[in-house]
Design an enzyme around this catalytic site. Structure first.
Site, PDB file in Angstrom:
ATOM      1  N   GLY A   5      16.789  -8.968 -10.471  1.00  0.00           N
ATOM      2  CA  GLY A   5      17.410  -7.836  -9.771  1.00  0.00           C
ATOM      3  C   GLY A   5      17.651  -8.167  -8.307  1.00  0.00           C
ATOM      4  CD  GLU A  42      12.589 -14.073  -9.083  1.00  0.00           C
ATOM      5  OE1 GLU A  42      13.151 -13.763 -10.142  1.00  0.00           O
ATOM      6  OE2 GLU A  42      12.406 -13.261  -8.153  1.00  0.00           O
TER       7      GLU A  42
HETATM    8  C1  5RP Z   1      13.930 -10.624  -7.919  1.00  0.00           C
HETATM    9  C2  5RP Z   1      13.110 -10.178  -9.064  1.00  0.00           C
HETATM   10  C3  5RP Z   1      12.094  -9.113  -8.809  1.00  0.00           C
HETATM   11  O1  5RP Z   1      10.866  -9.545  -9.278  1.00  0.00           O
HETATM   12  C4  5RP Z   1      12.503  -7.866  -9.542  1.00  0.00           C
HETATM   13  O2  5RP Z   1      13.833  -7.532  -9.172  1.00  0.00           O
HETATM   14  C5  5RP Z   1      11.563  -6.717  -9.212  1.00  0.00           C
HETATM   15  O3  5RP Z   1      11.778  -6.281  -7.912  1.00  0.00           O
HETATM   16  P1  5RP Z   1      10.918  -5.127  -7.240  1.00  0.00           P
HETATM   17  O4  5RP Z   1       9.529  -5.652  -7.086  1.00  0.00           O
HETATM   18  O5  5RP Z   1      11.619  -4.899  -5.921  1.00  0.00           O
HETATM   19  O6  5RP Z   1      10.984  -3.908  -8.130  1.00  0.00           O
HETATM   20  O7  5RP Z   1      13.215 -10.646 -10.173  1.00  0.00           O
HETATM   21  O8  5RP Z   1      14.912 -11.553  -8.301  1.00  0.00           O
END
Ligand code: 5RP
Length: 226
Positions: A96, A103
Site C-alpha cells: 500500500g 519489503e
Molecule cells: C508498505 C506496506 C505497509 O506495510 C502496508 O501498506 C501497511 O501500512 P500501514 O502500517 O500504514 O497500515 O506494505 O508498502
C-alpha cells in the site's frame, strides 16, 4: 482505542523480538513508524538495521539508529513490517505504501518475519485491498492487459514512482483463494518486478493490535510426512 493506538500497541509489542546485537529488518508504513519510535530506545544495542524504503531509512537515521546496506550484512535476524491484509495463515497483501519489492527482499533475507497490524487487517480471504504490482514503466500497459486476462482490474497508481524507479498497478476485483499460486503466476509476466502477495515467504508471527490487547498468531509449521 482508535486505529492508530492499535497500530502503536502491536508495534511496541514487536520490540520483544529484538535482542541485543541483532540485525533488524525494518519495513514501511504508519505501523512501522511506531516501531521505529520504540526502537529508538534501543539505539546502540542493535547491530544495525536494514530498511525496506528510503522513507523508513530516513526515519531510522533521524532516530540515531544505524542503517546498513543489505549486502553488507549476513541477512537480518528479525524483520518487522506491517500489512494491508493478512490471513490466519499469515499470508499477506503488502505494498500500500509502494515499498513491496524491497519489503519482499528484506523478508526473504530475514530469519524471522514479525507482522504488526491492527485488527482491521485480519481477513478470511485476501483481495478486498487492491493488490499492488510493481512494473517496469515500459511494460505497464502490457502487464495491465495480462492482468485483465487473469481476472483483475488494474489501476495505474498515477504519479507514483517507487524507490526502484518503477510504476505500480493496483489490482482490484480479485478473490485470492490461493495466494501462493497467484504470487507465482504474476511473477511470470514479463515486466513485473514484484507483486504484493507475501505467501511464498509469509510472516512467521502476527502481532494483531485489538481493543482487548495484542493477539499473537504463530504460523503453523508443516512437517514433511514420515
Ligand atoms: C508498505 C506496506 C505497509 O506495510 C502496508 O501498506 C501497511 O501500512 P500501514 O502500517 O500504514 O497500515 O506494505 O508498502
Amino acid at each position: 482505542m482508535d486505529q492508530d493506538a492499535l497500530k502503536r500497541l502491536c508495534a511496541e509489542a514487536a520490540l520483544a523480538f529484538v535482542e541485543d546485537d541483532m540485525m533488524v529488518g525494518v519495513g514501511t508504513g504508519s505501523t512501522v513508524n511506531h516501531f521505529i519510535a520504540a526502537l529508538a530506545a534501543r539505539r546502540g544495542r542493535v547491530a544495525g538495521t536494514v530498511s525496506s524504503s528510503e522513507a523508513s531509512a530516513a526515519r531510522l537515521r533521524e532516530a540515531g539508529i544505524p542503517v546498513m546496506d543489505l549486502n553488507a550484512t549476513g541477512g537480518c535476524d528479525v524483520y518487522v513490517d506491517g500489512a494491508d491484509e493478512v490471513t490466519e495463515h499469515l499470508a499477506m497483501t503488502k505494498g500500500g505504501g509502494g515499498a513491496l519489492t524491497r519489503e519482499k527482499i528484506v523478508a526473504q533475507a530475514s530469519r524471522k518475519f514479525v507482522c504488526i497490524a491492527d485488527a482491521s487487517k485480519l481477513v478470511p480471504v485476501l483481495g478486498r485491498f487492491p493488490l499492488p504490482v510493481e512494473v517496469i514503466p515500459m511494460a505497464r500497459s502490457l502487464v495491465a492487459r495480462e492482468i485483465v486476462r487473469l481476472g483483475g482490474r488494474p489501476v495505474w497508481r498515477e504519479g507514483v514512482v517507487t524507490d526502484n524507479g518503477n510504476a505500480i498497478l493496483d489490482v482490484h476485483g480479485l478473490v485470492i483463494t490461493d495466494p501462493a499460486a497467484l504470487e507465482s503466476d504474476l511473477n511470470q509476466l514479463p515486466g513485473v518486478v514484484t507483486n504484493g502477495l507475501f505467501a511464498r515467504r509469509p510472516a512467521d508471527v502476527l502481532l494483531l493490535g485489538t481493543p482487548q490487547g495484542v493477539r499473537r498468531i504463530d504460523r503453523a509449521v508443516t512437517r514433511p510426512s514420515q
